[in-house]
Design an enzyme around this catalytic site. Structure first.
Site, mmCIF file in Angstrom:
data_model
loop_
_atom_site.group_PDB
_atom_site.id
_atom_site.type_symbol
_atom_site.label_atom_id
_atom_site.label_comp_id
_atom_site.label_asym_id
_atom_site.label_seq_id
_atom_site.Cartn_x
_atom_site.Cartn_y
_atom_site.Cartn_z
ATOM 1 N N SER A 1 0.871 -1.166 0.000
ATOM 2 C CA SER A 1 0.000 0.000 0.000
ATOM 3 C C SER A 1 0.909 1.216 0.000
ATOM 4 C CB SER A 1 -0.935 0.001 1.198
ATOM 5 O OG SER A 1 -1.991 0.925 0.959
ATOM 6 N N GLU A 2 0.621 2.160 -0.887
ATOM 7 C CA GLU A 2 1.608 3.197 -1.195
ATOM 8 C C GLU A 2 1.844 4.187 -0.055
ATOM 9 O OE1 GLU A 2 -1.206 2.674 -2.873
ATOM 10 O OE2 GLU A 2 -2.213 4.544 -3.420
ATOM 11 N N ASN A 3 1.002 4.135 0.989
ATOM 12 C CA ASN A 3 1.300 5.004 2.133
ATOM 13 C C ASN A 3 2.407 4.451 3.017
ATOM 14 O OD1 ASN A 3 -0.738 3.022 2.740
ATOM 15 N ND2 ASN A 3 -0.907 3.963 4.758
ATOM 16 N N SER B 1 8.364 4.145 -0.767
ATOM 17 C CA SER B 1 7.185 3.452 -1.278
ATOM 18 C C SER B 1 7.010 3.708 -2.772
ATOM 19 C CB SER B 1 5.949 3.927 -0.519
ATOM 20 O OG SER B 1 4.832 3.166 -0.880
#
Lengths: 220, 232, 232, 220
Positions: D46-48, D88
Site C-alpha cells: 500500500s503506497e502510504n 514506497s
C-alpha cells in the site's frame, strides 16, 4: 616560532560554534576534534554514515562495523545515528552540515580548490571531497602553506585539476589565516612572530594586506 | 509472503556471467559481501564492471578479484590502499571511472527508485562534469547525473529474514541499502537469517521487495583496515 | 551532542508568520502533527501555503486551519473527504496545486537532500506535465520536477531524543521523514521524548541533523478515518 | 447472467503469479485480495508505506498508526515492513511492484487512462495514481464497462483529463476481458453468457474480435 599541524587545528577549532555539525577531512582537519572548546555543542559527521562520532575505541573494543571515512575504528557518542551513504551526502548536499574542514594541494584567490589529482601521478580518487566542497556553506582549508617543493599552495589560478570552484571561505596555514574575498587572499591573522614579508613570499596569488593584522591567539 | 531464501552463495550467484556489471556494497572493508566476492573468485567470471565505493586492499575485498584480473572496469570514488589496483590501472589493464562519493550513492539510489537522472552540485567546474549537462537552479550550478544500473548487486547485511528484509549494523550500512534493487538481481548475504516475522517491521532498513535472493554467509572475517585505539 | 529540545509547542513554532510555506507530515489523519496544527490555529497565522499529502477532514487535521481560513494555497495529492475544502476551492478562496503523490514525496526529499531537480515518469502526457520540461531516457518519457522548500516543516514521530533523532511507528511514518530538513526550520513533535543515548543509533529513521526543534506533544487524539474491522 | 464486482475481482485474481508484489487501488481492485489462489506467494503493497499488508484487524485491534492508502485500518503480516512515502513510490517507480490493479473512468484503445478528474466537477486529486500508471510494468484496469449515464468507458480517445498515457495492458469488466493491442481493444474473454453484440455495444473504441473467444472461468 613556526606553527605545527596541531596549532593549525587549534586555530580552526576556534571557528567552531555551538550547534555546528562538522565534517573533518583526513590529515590536519582530523586533529581539530582534539581541540573543541569546552561547553560547545558540536557533532562530528563522517560521510560513510555516522553522526555523533566519538574518539577511537579503547583497545580491545574495536568494531569492524564502526569506522570513519578514513577507515579508522571509532566510537559513537550518546545521540549518535547511523545511516546510508545517500542520506549522509544528503546532509552534506542539503547544507545541514555547518562546517567542512579539509586539506588542499592548491587554493586559488577566487576560492577554487584542488586536492584530489596530480596528473601523471597515481590518482586515488576524490572520495567525498567534490560533494563536500560543492555543497558546504562554510569551507575552511587546513594546510601547510607551501608544498614539499617549496611552492606556494595559495595561487592565482589552480594548475591542478579542480575539486570545486569558488567554494573555499577561509584558509588556515602555519603562517596565517586568510579569507577569500573578491580581490584575493585577505590576510586576517598572522602566526605569532611571522612577518608580512614571510607570508607574502609564501603566497603566489594576490595577497591583500590590511593595516592591522592581529596575531593568532591560542587560548587553549 | 514471498520467499527469497536460497541455499547458499552458489545458488545466490546463479546466472552471473563474464562481462556483467556488478554493484558491490561496502565502504573500505566494512560491510562488504565477503561470501559473494569469494564465490566470484571461485567462478572465475571475468571482464566485470564493478561499481563499488572502493576496490578493497591487495588481499581482501575486491582486491581478490583484481588478483585474478577479473575486473575490466572499476567505477568507484576512492581506490587508494591497493598496489595491485595501481599496477593494473597504470598498465592499462584496468579502466577506472572515478565518481564523487555522494554522486555514486545517489546514482545507485536513483536506479533503485526508478529515477533516471537528477542534478547535483558535486563536480561542477571539474573534469567530472565534462561532457555532462549543467544547469543553474536558484543561482547555483548543478550537473546532471544519470542512474547506475547493474546486472547483479551484491550486498551484505547484519540480519535478514526469509522475505528478504534487511537490517544493517553501524557504519557497515553505507552503500549496501542503495544498491538493493538497483540491479536486475540483488543478492544479500547476512550474518543472521531469520524466519519471516522475527524482525520488527518498523526497524527494517531495506524492504524485501528490493532483494531477490538472500542467504546466510558462511564466513565473515570482517577485517579492520585501520585499527585505531586509545590505550586502556 | 547538539540539543534540539524546546519546552513546548509555543517555543517550537516561534517565528512562524503569515504568508509562510509550511510542510505538514501525515497521510490522511495518520501521523499528523496534531499539537503543531492546534498551535497554528491558536496563533491565527494566515495566508499559509501548506504542503501536505492531504488536507485533513472537516474538524480535524488541516481541516482545523481551513475552518479559520488560514490556508491560502494547498499543495497536496488528494483532498477528498473534506467539505470545507470543497467549498473554499469552489469559491476561489483557496488555491489548490495537485501533485502526484510519489512526486510530492520525492520533491520533499529532494529539498532535504540538496537535489534541486530530478526526472520522474509520473504525470507525463497529463496536465501535471504542462509547462514542465520532459525528456526521454532509455526510450521512456520523463518530467523534470524541482524540489519543494518550506519555511517550516511540522512533523510527528513516535519516539525522539534530545539530539532530535526520530523513530516513527507503522504507516504513521509516510511523509514525515521526507519533510525533515526540507524547510528552514523543522519542528518535530513526539509521543515519547528521551535522553540522548536512549535510542539505538541503528534504529533511528531521521538523524537529528534534519530536525531543529523537538518537543513532547501534550495531546494525541490519533483519530481513525476509516475504521475497518473483521468481527471477532 | 451479469457479473458483479466480485466476479471482476475473482477474474483478476487469476492474473496473480507467485512472487508478485501487488498494489490494489480503491474500489473493485481492493476486492482482489479476497480471491488470491491458495499456495501463491503474494505480497500486497500500500503506497502510504507498507509491504505485506494483511486483512482488516479484528474488532478492538484497530491501530491509528496502521492504515492503507484508502485510510482503512489494516494489519501487517509476518515479513511485512514499513517505510516512508519516498521509498514506497521508489518501489513503484523502480518497477519492483509487479502488478497494479486500478479503476478507471475511461480507457482509450491505445491504453491511455483517465481516472482522476472530471472538469467542472469536484477534483479530489490524483493521489498515487499518476505515479502508479506511469511506472508499473503491468497495469490491469478493473471497472464496470459503462458509466452511470450508459456510456462506454472503452473509448477511442479519452475525453477526460489523462492520468497516464499508453500504459494499460488489460481491462476486466463485467462483460469481458480485453487486452490493449496495436489495433485497439482485443476481446480476450467474455463473461459467461454474454454475446459479442452486447460487448460490442458497450465498447465505443475499436474492438477486435478474434474467431475464438473463450468464456471467463471461475474456478474459485
Amino acid at each position: 616560532m613556526a606553527l605545527d599541524k596541531n596549532h593549525i587545528a587549534k586555530r580552526i577549532a576556534q571557528e567552531l560554534q555551538s550547534g555546528y555539525y562538522v565534517n573533518l577531512g583526513i590529515g590536519i582537519p582530523t586533529l581539530v576534534a582534539n581541540y573543541v572548546p569546552p561547553g560547545l555543542e558540536i557533532e562530528f559527521q563522517s560521510e560513510n554514515g555516522i553522526l555523533g562520532m566519538g574518539p577511537f575505541p579503547v583497545e580491545g573494543q574495536e568494531d569492524p562495523d564502526l569506522i570513519n571515512a578514513g577507515k579508522q575504528t571509532i566510537t559513537a557518542l550518546p545521540g549518535a545515528s547511523f545511516f546510508d551513504s545517500s542520506t549522509s551526502f544528503g546532509m552534506i548536499r542539503g547544507q545541514h552540515v555547518d562546517l567542512t574542514v579539509l586539506g588542499a594541494m592548491e587554493v586559488s584567490e577566487r576560492g577554487d580548490i584542488a586536492n584530489w589529482k596530480i596528473p601523471g601521478k597515481l590518482v586515488k580518487g576524490m572520495g567525498g571531497a567534490m560533494d563536500l566542497v560543492a555543497s558546504a556553506k562554510n569551507i575552511i582549508v587546513a594546510m601547510m602553506q607551501v608544498n614539499r617543493s617549496g611552492e606556494s599552495k595559495l595561487v592565482s589560478h589552480c594548475s591542478l585539476p579542480l575539486t570545486g570552484v569558488a567554494c573555499v571561505k577561509r584558509i588556515v596555514t602555519e603562517l596565517a589565516v586568510f579569507d577569500i574575498v573578491k580581490e584575493g587572499f585577505l590576510l586576517v591573522e598572522r602566526a605569532p612572530g611571522e612577518t608580512i614579508e614571510t607570508i607574502q613570499n609564501a603566497t603566489a596569488g594576490t595577497l591583500i594586506v590590511p593595516d592591522q593584522i592581529p596575531e593568532m591567539r591560542f587560548s587553549l | 509472503m514471498i520467499t527469497k531464501t536460497v541455499a547458499d552463495v552458489a545458488d545466490a550467484l546463479h546466472g552471473i556471467q563474464n562481462g556483467m556489471t556488478v554493484m558491490v556494497g561496502g565502504f573500505g572493508l566494512s560491510g562488504i559481501p565477503e561470501n559473494a566476492i569469494a564465490e566470484l573468485v571461485r567462478l572465475e567470471v571475468k571482464n566485470l564492471t564493478c561499481i563499488s565505493n572502493n576496490a578493497g586492499v591487495d588481499d581482501f575485498g575486491l582486491g581478490l578479484l583484481l588478483q585474478k584480473k577479473q575486473i575490466h572496469t572499476m567505477i568507484a570514488s576512492y581506490v587508494g590502499e591497493n598496489t595491485l589496483f595501481e599496477q593494473q590501472m597504470i598498465s592499462g589493464e584496468l579502466e577506472v571511472i572515478l565518481t564523487p562519493q555522494g554522486t555514486l550513492a545517489e546514482k545507485c539510489r536513483a536506479a533503485q527508485m526508478g529515477i533516471p537522472a537528477f542534478y547535483t552540485p558535486a563536480g561542477y567546474g571539474t573534469e567530472v562534469a565534462e561532457g555532462k549537462e549543467t544547469r543553474e537552479f536558484d543561482g547555483k550550478q548543478f550537473v546532471l547525473e544519470t542512474a547506475y544500473k547493474a546486472d547483479f548487486a551484491l550486498v551484505k547485511a547484519w540480519k535478514g529474514d526469509e522475505a528478504g528484509n534487511l537490517i544493517f549494523r553501524g557504519t557497515a550500512r553505507n552503500f549496501n541499502p542503495l544498491m538493493c534493487g538497483a540491479a536486475t538481481i540483488t543478492v544479500a548475504e547476512v550474518e543472521e537469517l531469520l524466519p519471516a516475522g522475527a524482525l520488527n517491521p518498523n526497524e527494517i532498513h531495506v524492504p524485501g521487495i528490493f532483494v531477490n535472493r538472500i542467504f546466510k554467509g558462511i564466513r565473515f572475517e570482517k577485517r579492520i583496515e585501520q585499527r585505531t585505539v586509545q590505550p586502556k
